[in-house]
Scaffold this motif. Structure first.
Motif, short mmCIF file in Angstrom:
data_model
loop_
_atom_site.label_atom_id
_atom_site.label_comp_id
_atom_site.label_asym_id
_atom_site.label_seq_id
_atom_site.Cartn_x
_atom_site.Cartn_y
_atom_site.Cartn_z
N LEU A 41 -6.73 28.07 -1.78
CA LEU A 41 -7.78 28.88 -1.61
C LEU A 41 -8.41 29.56 -0.67
CD1 LEU A 41 -9.97 26.62 -4.33
CD2 LEU A 41 -8.42 28.39 -4.98
N LYS A 42 -8.93 30.77 -0.80
CA LYS A 42 -9.54 31.38 0.17
C LYS A 42 -11.07 31.30 0.06
CE LYS A 42 -6.01 34.40 1.98
NZ LYS A 42 -5.53 35.82 1.97
N LEU A 43 -11.97 30.84 0.92
CA LEU A 43 -13.27 30.75 0.44
C LEU A 43 -14.23 31.50 1.57
CD1 LEU A 43 -15.02 27.35 -0.20
CD2 LEU A 43 -16.06 28.92 1.74
N GLY A 44 -15.19 32.21 1.15
CA GLY A 44 -15.91 33.08 1.97
C GLY A 44 -17.43 32.26 2.20
N VAL A 45 -17.93 32.42 3.47
CA VAL A 45 -19.28 31.90 3.79
C VAL A 45 -19.95 32.77 4.80
CG1 VAL A 45 -18.24 30.41 5.46
CG2 VAL A 45 -20.49 29.88 4.62
N GLY A 46 -20.96 32.83 4.68
CA GLY A 46 -22.02 33.92 5.76
C GLY A 46 -22.73 33.30 6.61
N GLY A 47 -22.09 32.88 7.76
CA GLY A 47 -22.86 31.92 8.79
C GLY A 47 -22.63 30.49 8.73
N ARG A 48 -21.28 30.11 8.90
CA ARG A 48 -20.87 28.81 8.48
C ARG A 48 -21.66 27.64 9.40
NH1 ARG A 48 -14.48 27.31 9.55
NH2 ARG A 48 -14.60 25.23 9.22
N PRO A 49 -22.15 27.81 10.82
CA PRO A 49 -22.84 26.92 11.47
C PRO A 49 -24.26 26.46 10.85
CG PRO A 49 -21.83 28.72 13.01
CD PRO A 49 -21.69 29.26 11.42
N GLU A 51 -8.30 15.62 -0.25
CA GLU A 51 -8.14 14.51 -1.08
C GLU A 51 -8.13 14.99 -2.56
OE1 GLU A 51 -10.88 11.40 1.25
OE2 GLU A 51 -11.57 12.07 -0.60
N GLU A 52 -8.65 16.19 -2.83
CA GLU A 52 -8.70 16.71 -4.28
C GLU A 52 -7.23 17.77 -4.38
OE1 GLU A 52 -10.39 16.14 -6.79
OE2 GLU A 52 -11.64 14.89 -5.58
N GLY A 53 -6.34 17.74 -3.40
CA GLY A 53 -5.11 18.29 -3.42
C GLY A 53 -5.18 19.91 -3.39
N LEU A 54 -6.34 20.13 -2.42
CA LEU A 54 -6.75 21.76 -2.41
C LEU A 54 -6.42 22.05 -0.79
CD1 LEU A 54 -9.94 22.15 -4.28
CD2 LEU A 54 -7.68 22.44 -5.04
N THR A 55 -6.09 23.33 -0.45
CA THR A 55 -5.83 23.82 0.95
C THR A 55 -6.88 24.83 0.69
OG1 THR A 55 -3.64 22.91 1.14
CG2 THR A 55 -4.58 25.05 2.62
N VAL A 56 -7.97 24.79 1.71
CA VAL A 56 -9.05 25.75 1.67
C VAL A 56 -8.81 26.46 2.81
CG1 VAL A 56 -11.44 26.05 1.04
CG2 VAL A 56 -10.31 24.38 -0.21
N GLU A 57 -8.98 27.79 2.97
CA GLU A 57 -8.87 28.64 4.02
C GLU A 57 -10.65 29.25 4.28
OE1 GLU A 57 -7.74 33.12 5.52
OE2 GLU A 57 -6.14 31.68 4.64
N ILE A 58 -11.13 28.97 5.25
CA ILE A 58 -12.63 29.37 5.10
C ILE A 58 -12.58 30.53 6.17
CG2 ILE A 58 -15.00 28.65 5.80
CD1 ILE A 58 -14.09 25.76 5.42
N ILE A 89 -15.94 40.00 -4.48
CA ILE A 89 -15.88 41.17 -5.61
C ILE A 89 -14.54 41.86 -5.22
CG2 ILE A 89 -16.88 43.23 -6.40
CD1 ILE A 89 -18.29 40.64 -7.28
N GLY A 90 -14.30 42.16 -3.97
CA GLY A 90 -13.05 42.94 -3.59
C GLY A 90 -11.80 42.12 -3.67
N GLY A 91 -11.97 40.93 -4.03
CA GLY A 91 -10.48 40.15 -4.21
C GLY A 91 -9.93 39.54 -2.95
N SER A 92 -10.70 39.70 -1.66
CA SER A 92 -9.93 38.84 -0.30
C SER A 92 -10.23 37.53 -0.48
CB SER A 92 -10.36 39.46 0.65
OG SER A 92 -12.09 39.57 0.60
N VAL A 93 -11.37 36.96 -1.25
CA VAL A 93 -11.60 35.39 -1.04
C VAL A 93 -11.54 35.07 -2.68
CG1 VAL A 93 -12.88 35.45 1.14
CG2 VAL A 93 -13.94 35.59 -1.26
N ASP A 94 -11.42 33.76 -2.83
CA ASP A 94 -11.54 33.13 -4.42
C ASP A 94 -12.81 32.59 -4.93
OD1 ASP A 94 -8.51 33.52 -4.91
OD2 ASP A 94 -8.54 32.14 -3.14
N VAL A 95 -13.45 31.97 -3.74
CA VAL A 95 -14.73 31.51 -3.93
C VAL A 95 -15.61 31.54 -3.02
CG1 VAL A 95 -13.52 29.41 -2.88
CG2 VAL A 95 -15.67 29.11 -4.28
N VAL A 96 -16.73 31.37 -3.18
CA VAL A 96 -18.03 31.64 -2.04
C VAL A 96 -19.01 30.43 -2.02
CG1 VAL A 96 -19.80 33.15 -1.28
CG2 VAL A 96 -17.82 34.22 -2.18
N THR A 97 -19.44 30.03 -0.69
CA THR A 97 -20.62 29.16 -0.83
C THR A 97 -21.76 30.07 -0.44
OG1 THR A 97 -19.93 28.62 1.33
CG2 THR A 97 -19.30 27.06 -0.48
N GLY A 98 -22.56 30.49 -1.30
CA GLY A 98 -23.74 31.45 -0.87
C GLY A 98 -24.84 31.23 -1.99
#
Length: 342
Positions: free
Chosen positions: A36-44, A62-69, A83-92
């Motif tokens: 998965l590709k995950l988007g976040v706005g200001g990770r620190p 542990e859950e069998g996922l590879t997540v690119e942040i 919305i544009g499709g460049s990430v699959d999920v967002v923490t926001g």
């Protein structure tokens, strides 16, 4: 609520959360999409600390996922990437699920990470005598993570409550890390609407005077009159429907992170995150973490009252939402959290 009360409430839930998520993970099938590709706005920012915990503790693996942040300048940019499709999920921010439904885009939150906005609005110390409340923000330069992000929306809501219009001030994107601190030091902004550790750093250095503080339950109620959920994990609704095992495992990982945070000390958090998150001041970071513990979700569920509070806030500042028909039941799907904690 003090730290002891907070931990008392979270530890019981957390124990159930971990046991439940492990049991479900054993019963669930393989994730439909393991990378998965995950988007976040200001990770620190401490607003997103549960995400950092999930990654650094290996809960995604542990859950069998590879997540690119992918770290963007603000939550609005993360939303655009989804919305544009460049990430699959967002923490926001949860509010994005409501705003996008009004635009015909169905976005669904699946796990609450923060139960308070954890945003503080503060003024430059030397201008504190002339900027005493949001009523004085007209014509001022307000620094936010990014225009359209939750930091901007909260400041606009405070302005409207004070009798101003949402666009009566200039909102300037200053990012989420050291650049945000530098913007205040250089005098590029008059007011800042931001999160820890940025706010904690500016407070410690005596550069700001805080006017609004939603890092606590009391501060949140003072502004909104009740709860106001903040960070969530959200995805496109059709992705949730098509990939239930993937979403469940994603939620499991975040529930584990909330559980770990419930029992962790500030020192353990500081040792876990990358050192650059400390902004060259580890003691201050420890203080910021301690102050933020109250803001993290204790259940992973967005309460109905909180959903209504966010909708009211958005209708206050956005004419397009004033008359829009919003189905709040479609903005949050709590079934994954319930499976992870049952």
């Amino acid at each position: 609520m003090d730290r002891r009360q907070f931990l008392s409430g979270t530890t019981t839930l957390a124990a159930l959360s971990l046991a439940g998520s492990q049991a479900f993970a054993q019963a669930a099938g393989a994730p439909e999409k393991a990378s998965l590709k995950l988007g976040v706005g200001g990770r620190p920012l401490l607003y997103y600390l549960p995400l950092t915990v999930a990654e650094r503790k290996g809960f995604f693996k542990e859950e069998g996922l590879t997540v690119e942040i992918n770290d963007f300048g603000g939550g609005a940019k993360s939303l655009q990437s989804l919305i544009g499709g460049s990430v699959d999920v967002v923490t926001g921010a949860y509010e994005h699920t409501i705003r996008m439904q009004a635009k015909g885009q169905m976005i669904q939150a699946v796990c609450e990470l923060g139960r308070f906005p954890a945003i503080a609005v503060a003024v430059r110390k030397e201008k504190a005598g002339e900027i005493k409340s949001p009523a004085d923000f007209k014509g001022r330069r307000i620094g936010v993570t990014a225009p359209g992000s939750s930091t901007a929306i909260l400041a606009q809501f405070a302005m409207v409550k004070a009798g101003l219009k949402p666009n009566d001030a200039a909102f300037i994107g200053i990012g989420g890390g050291a650049g945000a601190v530098a913007a205040m030091i250089k005098g590029e902004i008059d007011v800042i609407s931001h999160l820890d550790p940025v706010i904690a750093k500016l407070e410690e250095d005596g550069l700001i005077s805080t006017l609004i503080d939603t890092r606590t339950e009391a501060g949140t109620k003072a502004l909104f009159g009740g709860s106001n959920p903040a960070a969530v994990v959200y995805l496109k609704s059709d992705f949730v429907s098509a990939n239930p095992n993937t979403v469940q495992r994603l939620v499991n990982a975040h529930v584990k992170a909330l559980k770990w945070l419930a029992a962790a000390t500030p020192e353990q958090v500081a040792d876990l995150v990358p050192t650059e998150y400390h902004l060259n001041d580890k003691p201050l970071y420890l203080k910021a973490v301690k102050n933020s513990l109250e803001s993290y979700s204790r259940s992973g569920l967005v309460p109905q009252g909180g959903q209504e509070s966010v909708l009211d806030m958005l209708r206050t500042i956005d004419p397009e939402l004033a008359g829009a028909k919003i189905d709040l039941a479609q903005t949050f799907n709590g079934s994954f959290v319930r499976r992870a904690t049952s």
